[in-house]
Every structure is written in structure tokens, then in C-alpha cells.
Design a protein around this motif. Sequence first.
Motif, PDB file in Angstrom:
ATOM      1  N   PRO A 108      34.051  15.458  50.183  1.00  0.00           N
ATOM      2  CA  PRO A 108      33.968  14.606  51.347  1.00  0.00           C
ATOM      3  C   PRO A 108      34.771  13.436  50.665  1.00  0.00           C
ATOM      4  O   PRO A 108      35.245  12.322  51.944  1.00  0.00           O
ATOM      5  CB  PRO A 108      33.101  14.312  51.315  1.00  0.00           C
ATOM      6  CG  PRO A 108      32.057  15.174  51.142  1.00  0.00           C
ATOM      7  CD  PRO A 108      32.412  16.181  50.014  1.00  0.00           C
ATOM      8  N   ALA A 109      34.545  12.772  49.864  1.00  0.00           N
ATOM      9  CA  ALA A 109      35.455  11.207  48.933  1.00  0.00           C
ATOM     10  C   ALA A 109      36.622  11.091  49.626  1.00  0.00           C
ATOM     11  O   ALA A 109      37.954  10.237  49.748  1.00  0.00           O
ATOM     12  CB  ALA A 109      34.959  11.093  48.464  1.00  0.00           C
ATOM     13  N   TRP A 110      37.148  12.328  49.031  1.00  0.00           N
ATOM     14  CA  TRP A 110      39.318  12.620  48.774  1.00  0.00           C
ATOM     15  C   TRP A 110      39.591  12.602  50.213  1.00  0.00           C
ATOM     16  O   TRP A 110      40.210  12.376  51.213  1.00  0.00           O
ATOM     17  CB  TRP A 110      39.095  14.092  48.440  1.00  0.00           C
ATOM     18  CG  TRP A 110      39.843  14.062  47.140  1.00  0.00           C
ATOM     19  CD1 TRP A 110      40.019  13.125  46.089  1.00  0.00           C
ATOM     20  CD2 TRP A 110      39.273  15.120  46.605  1.00  0.00           C
ATOM     21  NE1 TRP A 110      39.766  13.121  45.249  1.00  0.00           N
ATOM     22  CE2 TRP A 110      39.251  14.683  45.099  1.00  0.00           C
ATOM     23  CE3 TRP A 110      38.738  16.394  47.064  1.00  0.00           C
ATOM     24  CZ2 TRP A 110      39.604  15.972  43.983  1.00  0.00           C
ATOM     25  CZ3 TRP A 110      38.199  17.655  45.461  1.00  0.00           C
ATOM     26  CH2 TRP A 110      38.982  16.657  44.195  1.00  0.00           C
ATOM     27  N   CYS A 111      38.749  12.593  51.426  1.00  0.00           N
ATOM     28  CA  CYS A 111      39.203  13.413  52.975  1.00  0.00           C
ATOM     29  C   CYS A 111      38.548  11.808  53.690  1.00  0.00           C
ATOM     30  O   CYS A 111      39.621  10.829  53.882  1.00  0.00           O
ATOM     31  CB  CYS A 111      37.552  14.159  54.112  1.00  0.00           C
ATOM     32  SG  CYS A 111      38.374  15.727  53.932  1.00  0.00           S
ATOM     33  N   VAL A 112      37.989  11.431  53.362  1.00  0.00           N
ATOM     34  CA  VAL A 112      37.693   9.619  53.784  1.00  0.00           C
ATOM     35  C   VAL A 112      38.395   8.671  53.149  1.00  0.00           C
ATOM     36  O   VAL A 112      39.429   7.925  53.922  1.00  0.00           O
ATOM     37  CB  VAL A 112      36.141   8.910  53.290  1.00  0.00           C
ATOM     38  CG1 VAL A 112      36.190   7.127  53.708  1.00  0.00           C
ATOM     39  CG2 VAL A 112      35.493   9.777  54.318  1.00  0.00           C
TER      40      VAL A 112
END
Length: 138
Positions: A102-106
Amino acid sequence: MSEINQAPDSGTASGVPADQRQWAMFAHLSAIVGALLTSGVGGWGTFLGPLIIWLVKKETMPFVDDQAKEALNFNITVAIVFFALWVLVFITLGIGFLIAIPAWCVVGIAWLVFAIIAAVKANDGISYRYPFTLRLVK
């Protein structure tokens, strides 16, 4: 009909010449092109374009010098964040993927949005400062 006296055109209201605005915009957009052609966001391709533009134009174009450094610093910062998330994944033996994905996506979406905003601002002759950026190259 009356003629209106106008000052010579300097490119825009900001006073930055058109060629400098264009090269500054290229510095920001080259990170996106680098991500598409190489290893994606956070990879070496994202800061290669801004680095080359900065090295070539820093002596002759002050606005490009400033904006290419800004793009370079931002992309180095994003690469550091992506690397730190990979370290988290390895240290936790894969459990860190629950946080990293999720952090990579954000971060990836924010990176794309900020790069586009910076390119538009640079094309308008406005110095753009990326948020959350380590100023490593001065």
C-alpha cells in the motif's frame, strides 16, 4: 484604432525565457519517462533524466539549474523511500509486504501527481518545490 505600447516579450509574466521554461519542464517529465523505460518509480531511471539535464544546463540556465536540482532531489528521495520499504520487507521475512505494497501505491501515485504539477509550474515559469524532499544536491 490606437496602438498599445507593450514591453518586449520575455516569455511570460514570470520573466523566465521560453527555452528555460521548456528545459525545466523536461527535467520534471524526464523522471516519468525514465520510470516508464526502466525499473519503475523509485528506480535509477527516475533520476537519470533530471541529472543529465542539470549537468548539461546548470551553467547556462539558472531556472533550469534550480528546477532540475529540485526534480533530482525529489526522485532521489522517492528512491530512498522505496529502498527503505524493501528493507522492511526483507527484515520481516515478507510480512512487511502488508505495509510496503500500500505504501508503494500511495508514494507512486503521489510521485506521479507531484511530477506533473512540477512540470506544469515549470512551464509557467514558476519555481516549484516538491513537498517531503531531502535537499541532497545543492
